[in-house]
Design a protein around this motif. Structure first.
Motif: not given
Length: 179
Positions: A13, A17, A45-46, A49-50, A52, A114-115, A117
């Motif tokens: 993470s 970031e 994970t990317r 994140i995308q 989400y 939320r990110s 990304h």
């Protein structure tokens, strides 16, 4: 510096970031060049994140809880069937209610990502020519070092890229994403 898979996973993470020291970033990038498993974890994970941060919501179909409960009841043995079936149905109802509660508390037009990304390219000039990959989810400047699939690139305007669901690369488009 050599790092293990577990160490990479614990820092993934922070890596995404951009919040790790340069020596650790270099060690992680070296590890990722040689480890398919960690590269898959990073890509996954990317994607999470995308997804989400994606403003589109999935709606649970009408009658979902009832069908789920019925299917569980049909497949569970004897006395445990009733107790666990009700527990799963109750959990599904709580999740559904929670999803509705969260969805209704979000601003209606453009929820805060939320990110970083998943940040939409609000400041990206619409006529800027960018490159996209059919298998990718980001749009980039043609000089970006972080383009994963350089074999299937095509050049389009940033406006068109956003209409097709692409989001800007936070590394090469950073100048446009400042809030």
């Amino acid at each position: 510096m050599v790092i293990s898979c577990q160490h990479l996973w614990s820092e993934i993470s922070n890596y995404l970031e951009g919040e790790i020291a340069p020596p650790l970033r270099a060690a992680m990038e070296e590890h990722l060049r040689g480890c398919e498993r960690c590269t898959a974890v990073l890509d996954g994970t990317r994607n999470v994140i995308q997804l989400y941060g994606d403003e589109r919501m999935l709606e649970v179909p009408l009658g979902f809880s009832h069908r789920l409960h019925r299917r569980l009841e049909d497949t569970m043995p004897g006395s445990r069937r009733k107790f666990l079936g009700w527990m799963v149905a109750a959990a599904a109802a709580v999740v559904t209610a929670g999803t509705i509660g969260v969805a209704s508390s979000l601003p209606s037009r453009h929820p805060e990502p939320r990110s970083e990304h998943a940040r939409p390219g609000v400041g990206v000039p619409p006529d800027l020519l960018v490159v996209v990959s059919d298998k990718g989810k980001l749009f980039h400047k043609s000089t970006c070092e972080f383009i994963h699939d350089r074999t299937n690139l095509r050049t389009i305007a940033a406006r068109e890229a956003q209409q097709q669901g692409y989001v800007p690369c936070v590394r090469c488009m950073k100048e446009y994403l400042k809030s």
